[in-house]
Design an enzyme around this catalytic site. Sequence first.
Site, short mmCIF file in Angstrom:
data_model
loop_
_atom_site.label_atom_id
_atom_site.label_comp_id
_atom_site.label_asym_id
_atom_site.label_seq_id
_atom_site.Cartn_x
_atom_site.Cartn_y
_atom_site.Cartn_z
CB CYS A 20 59.22 2.10 -4.84
SG CYS A 20 60.53 3.21 -4.55
CG HIS A 53 62.76 -5.91 -1.73
ND1 HIS A 53 63.20 -4.54 -1.67
CD2 HIS A 53 61.80 -6.21 -0.79
CE1 HIS A 53 62.59 -3.83 -0.90
NE2 HIS A 53 61.56 -4.72 -0.47
NE ARG A 62 64.53 -1.82 5.44
CZ ARG A 62 65.36 -1.34 4.44
NH1 ARG A 62 66.57 -1.51 4.52
NH2 ARG A 62 64.74 -0.87 3.54
NE ARG A 73 57.29 0.43 6.79
CZ ARG A 73 57.53 -0.40 5.38
NH1 ARG A 73 57.12 -1.20 4.79
NH2 ARG A 73 58.49 0.80 4.69
CB SER A 120 62.17 0.26 0.91
OG SER A 120 63.05 -0.57 1.37
CE1 TYR A 167 60.03 0.27 10.94
CE2 TYR A 167 61.94 -0.81 10.18
CZ TYR A 167 60.53 -0.22 9.87
OH TYR A 167 60.19 0.05 8.71
CE LYS A 190 62.42 -5.65 3.67
NZ LYS A 190 61.64 -5.88 2.37
CG ASP A 225 58.67 -6.77 1.49
OD1 ASP A 225 58.85 -5.64 0.84
OD2 ASP A 225 59.49 -7.09 2.42
#
Length: 594
Positions: A253, A229, A72, A378, A251, A200, A209, A280
């Site tokens: 983590c 989130h 991002r 990903r 993100s 992306y 998001k 997520d």
Amino acid sequence: MKFPTHNKKLIDWVNKMARLCQPDQILWIDGSVEQKKKIEEEAIAGGEIIPLNQEKLPGCFLHRTAPDDVARTEHLTYICTKRKRDAGPNNTWMPPQSAYRKARAIFKGAMRGRTMYVIPFSMGPVGSPFSKIGVELTDSKYVVLNMLIMTRAGEAVLRQLEKDDDFTKCLHSKADLDINKRLILHFPEDNAIWSVGSGYGGNVLLGKKCLSLRIASFLGKQEGWLAEHMLIMGIEEPNGHIEYIAAAFPSACGKTNLAMLIPPEGLKRKGYRIWTVGDDIAWMRIDSDGSLWAINPETGFFGVVPGTNLQSNPNMVETIKKDTIYTNVLLEPDGTVWWEGAEGGVPSSGIDWQGRPWKPGMLDNEGRPILGAHPNSRFTTPISNCPSASFRLEQHHGVPISAIVFGGRRQRLVPLVYESFNWQHGVFIGATIASELTAAQFGKIGQVRRDPMAMLPFCGYNMADYFRHWLEMGKSMQKPPKIFQVNWFRADEKGGFLWPGFRENLRILEWILQRCDNRVGARETPLGYLPEIADIDMTGLALAQESLEKLFAIDKKGWLEELKGIKAFFRQFKKDLPAELWEEYETLHRRLLK
Ligand code: GTP
Ligand code: SPV
Ligand code: MN
């Protein structure tokens, strides 16, 4: 042309956007298997996706993005509200008029020679009181195929739109994938998103998001709910009772890994079982029983590939064996894929994520190893293929939340786990978490930044108002969830992790659940309630007493330093910051000085 809908607002908008982007044709996504197959074939023919070994990886494909389009781009992501104040100090702001003008120049004719796909999608089960509908227009087949995994898309959503014509207008074009002409624009006041110049994930799968966090957080503030989130997981106890928790980590983590963990050997005898609701995003509202209920608005995982193996995440290893789109991993000669930290050995050769021949041990100009897979590579994969998928995924009211957990990646300072004194203190903890940067966002990896509720890049309005909304939500609940902070990443002097993490994290979740129904005591400290070390079940885990003590140590001097950072962060909000948060700041300060 003939439209598969009577919704005039939708038809007019599609026509208007088509006049701007000038595609050769328009195709409405119906969600059928036949149509998906056809788009896959065209994407293969055009080189947008590469089919993988269909015997070993049925239904799987590989996609490569441009090397400067792998995460991002937060600095190119804007919240476009009429007043700058409404975007707040943590968002990049642009007035709507100039944003539309700038973007229109890039979108103009950008779809010439391409098809414009119209994707009607629902975030949340179609027709649920939680759900929101979006329609994404895109010239990317990769986006279509991903959206078919990540959302409920097609016919059923169009039928829903005949009843209720409220939807988020999402426009995306790859244009020429030029980073200098890349913009990810949100117009909360118009319920619209415009994204151009990227291919992306988080920049282009606009249901994720952009809609489910940035736009939804804005709607949640107006309508009295929360878009977060967060992962959502169910922990089934041996007596069959399932408690649900929601956890926010920034993100990369550990949300995906935690959401589907398999109990560690040492706790097997206790018979726990984990049910994955989401990895997520959580949409949470107060139901008629006065408690907090959550759904995962998505139907797929868009997860970090590197490090996925049987040790870290066996459920995911199983899930991504079929129907999966891999982005930016290494292609092996036999048509399978590999990444750093994969199961098994390192292949002797392959094609790296940039499409170049690769061998282990290759170094770049600066002498650093050349990676086979990008660190933020990903997979996109359906939740329904996950062995731990919750049986409540389609339930219109979601699941009840017993605990909310905040976390970050902190080598120092933050203990393994602690509990807030109450909701207001919990909101303060959420509002002040910080984390070291990862490969999921452009920026200097390792640098610590404040990331309130893991929402810094995703809150679609002024964060001061967002904190106030959290405080108010707490007051509206009869039994608000308890709030905790965790840190799986505390390190020793040499930088090695003190806590083994992954499946062992269940030991901490067990303590959290016991705290939720008062089955265990705790130690009152300046930070909050910390566990008595003896209350955490360490069966089968050989951890030195010294490491354990370090994991729970409170470094008062370090925390006083941390408070300076918190103060500077809070000050940005000027008068808008709720007084309750300053109050929490002051009382923490006093407790630390005692
Ligand atoms: P986003 O999809 O970007 O929102 O990320 P996420 O929060 O779902 O992160 P994910 O679970 O994919 O984990 C990202 C990285 O953290 C992986 O490289 C994991 O190996 C690592 N990780 C996850 N859990 C743990 C843990 O308990 N301990 C340690 N040390 N590392 C972990
Ligand atoms: C994150 O960065 O938090 C993600 C990946 O979940 S993306 O969808 O790209 O935002
Ligand atoms: Mn995420």
